[in-house]
Design a protein around this motif. Structure first.
Motif, PDB file in Angstrom:
ATOM      1  N   TYR A 189       0.845  -1.191   0.000  1.00 52.90           N
ATOM      2  CA  TYR A 189       0.000   0.000   0.000  1.00 52.90           C
ATOM      3  C   TYR A 189       0.882   1.242   0.000  1.00 52.90           C
ATOM      4  O   TYR A 189       2.115   1.183   0.124  1.00 52.90           O
ATOM      5  CB  TYR A 189      -0.953   0.005   1.204  1.00 52.90           C
ATOM      6  CG  TYR A 189      -0.299   0.162   2.560  1.00 52.90           C
ATOM      7  CD1 TYR A 189      -0.189   1.418   3.163  1.00 52.90           C
ATOM      8  CD2 TYR A 189       0.206  -0.944   3.254  1.00 52.90           C
ATOM      9  CE1 TYR A 189       0.390   1.568   4.414  1.00 52.90           C
ATOM     10  CE2 TYR A 189       0.796  -0.811   4.500  1.00 52.90           C
ATOM     11  CZ  TYR A 189       0.883   0.446   5.070  1.00 52.90           C
ATOM     12  OH  TYR A 189       1.473   0.596   6.304  1.00 52.90           O
TER      13      TYR A 189
ATOM     14  N   HIS B 269       0.582   5.681   1.327  1.00 47.04           N
ATOM     15  CA  HIS B 269      -0.192   6.660   2.077  1.00 47.04           C
ATOM     16  C   HIS B 269      -0.608   7.803   1.169  1.00 47.04           C
ATOM     17  O   HIS B 269       0.226   8.390   0.478  1.00 47.04           O
ATOM     18  CB  HIS B 269       0.631   7.217   3.244  1.00 47.04           C
ATOM     19  CG  HIS B 269       0.689   6.307   4.424  1.00 47.04           C
ATOM     20  ND1 HIS B 269       1.777   6.236   5.274  1.00 47.04           N
ATOM     21  CD2 HIS B 269      -0.213   5.418   4.918  1.00 47.04           C
ATOM     22  CE1 HIS B 269       1.540   5.352   6.224  1.00 47.04           C
ATOM     23  NE2 HIS B 269       0.341   4.843   6.033  1.00 47.04           N
TER      24      HIS B 269
ATOM     25  N   ARG C 224      -4.675   4.482   3.721  1.00 44.29           N
ATOM     26  CA  ARG C 224      -3.887   3.371   3.187  1.00 44.29           C
ATOM     27  C   ARG C 224      -4.496   2.996   1.827  1.00 44.29           C
ATOM     28  O   ARG C 224      -5.602   2.474   1.762  1.00 44.29           O
ATOM     29  CB  ARG C 224      -3.918   2.171   4.128  1.00 44.29           C
ATOM     30  CG  ARG C 224      -3.145   2.373   5.423  1.00 44.29           C
ATOM     31  CD  ARG C 224      -3.053   1.060   6.197  1.00 44.29           C
ATOM     32  NE  ARG C 224      -2.307   1.213   7.442  1.00 44.29           N
ATOM     33  CZ  ARG C 224      -2.851   1.426   8.628  1.00 44.29           C
ATOM     34  NH1 ARG C 224      -4.168   1.506   8.732  1.00 44.29           N
ATOM     35  NH2 ARG C 224      -2.103   1.551   9.699  1.00 44.29           N
TER      36      ARG C 224
END
Length: 393
Positions: free
Chosen positions: A168, A170, A256
């Motif tokens: 993932y 941010h 996320r």
């Protein structure tokens, strides 16, 4: 099971009308019609106007294309889309024609395709290195076209991983577009509560939490991208962090953004309206593909990579129609796509028995008509990739 490929030899307008009479329906139409360059047009039909005078070449080209596009629309399903390759000679006229036949509201895109990266060096003026794809829906509300692709997603953009190895990145939960602010989107300007130590985020206070409101880097009020109910539904996809802002350290909230969904599906990225040769192939790679199967017998084939990108915008079970089949690239691409992903696409390719030029590579190879070229390629595709070939007259 329907064969992957069907080849029909005949005048494409007559074939289209037969398909309509048989109530056959297609989900994707791709055509690469002859571009009017001032030479005799293979599908001349009646190129005289009502007054008996010979039409101008653009008018004649439109007169030939109109009934074929109208007939194609009649055999398209509600979820269908049509892609038409064209160059500068008729692009403007084709856009108006497609607006008329399908409706302006059905226009989806005009894509620039970089098929000749080096540019054409013959003649004067600029070194043209592109053509176009005009894309229309049969019904915009029901069209199945998805203008995105997993191939454009770069895994390096997702540098983080959870305990299970799920990748993932941010993204700020704050909307970074300044068009969205407390004045234009007042319901998205509210306080949330976050703990930068644990990372927890909620819409109500909790022990250890600090109040966080969305602000731009210069301190002006901003708005969130998510509503309160969505934050409550997906708290595990949010994290509170300390960051070094323009005005010093502050606390902010981040999303996320996952590379793969919980169902394992890879995310997709919207396709741009410029398709580069390095992504979809070029005229040179197309010639090499055809040469490997039946020889250098067609001057300007399309690369299978171009058609495969088109196919990737539609479901894996579509019925495809190409009624200007040329060298048979569309049928070849359908077979490649099915072999790669297990899809059940099928393709009907239509071509006329237009004679090949005397002394050309095709004629010297014993391919007396353009239909012979299409047929030879699709036979080679069936022999090499499977899926079968149904040949009709």
């Amino acid at each position: 099971m329907e064969p992957w490929n069907t080849f029909v030899e005949g005048d494409n307008l007559e074939v289209l009308r037969r398909l309509e009479q048989r109530e056959e329906v297609f989900d994707l139409v791709y055509i690469d019609p002859p571009y009017n360059t001032g030479n005799d047009f293979a599908y001349a039909d009646d190129i005289r106007g009502a007054d008996g005078r010979r039409r101008g070449r653009h008018e004649a080209w439109v007169a030939v294309m109109r009934p074929r596009l109208e007939a194609a629309r009649a055999v398209m399903s509600a979820r269908a889309a049509i892609y038409v390759s064209i160059d500068d000679n008729e692009a403007a006229y084709l856009r108006l024609l497609l607006d008329d036949v399908f409706g302006e509201e059905c226009f989806l895109a005009q894509i620039v395709v970089n098929l000749n990266p080096k540019g054409r060096q013959l003649g004067g003026g600029f070194a043209t290195s592109h053509e176009y794809l005009l894309v229309y829906a049969r019904d915009p509300r029901a069209c199945a076209l998805d203008a995105s692709s997993p191939d454009l997603v770069d895994e390096r953009d997702f540098p983080l991983a959870d305990a299970n190895g799920r990748r993932y990145r941010h993204l700020p939960l704050r909307n970074t577009n300044k068009k969205f602010n407390p004045v234009t989107a007042p319901t998205l300007h509210f306080a949330v509560y976050g703990d930068p130590e644990s990372g927890r985020v909620a819409t109500v206070p909790f022990d250890g939490a600090v109040e966080v409101t969305p602000v731009f880097g210069d301190g002006r009020p901003a708005v969130w991208r998510w509503s309160r109910p969505l934050i409550d539904q997906r708290p595990d996809d949010l994290v509170c962090r300390r960051i070094a802002g323009r005005r010093g350290e502050r606390v902010d909230v981040f999303q996320r953004d996952w590379l793969h969904g919980l169902d394992g599906r890879t995310r997709r990225k919207k396709l741009r309206t410029i398709w580069l040769a390095e992504e979809v192939g070029s005229t040179d790679t197309a010639v090499a593909e055809l040469k490997a199967l039946v020889g250098h017998v067609f001057e300007s084939p399309k690369p299978t990579g171009l058609i495969r990108r088109i196919l990737a915008t539609m479901p894996h079970d579509v019925r495809v129609l190409d009624f200007f089949a040329g060298s048979g690239t569309t049928g070849h691409a359908v077979a490649l796509a099915n072999a790669a992903d297990g899809g059940t696409r099928s393709c009907v390719s239509v071509n006329s028995a237009e004679p090949t030029r005397p002394g050309s590579n095709a004629a010297n190879a014993g391919l007396a008509t353009v239909a012979d070229i299409t047929r030879a390629r699709l036979r080679a595709v069936a022999a090499g990739l499977g899926g079968g070939l149904d040949e009709q007259l």
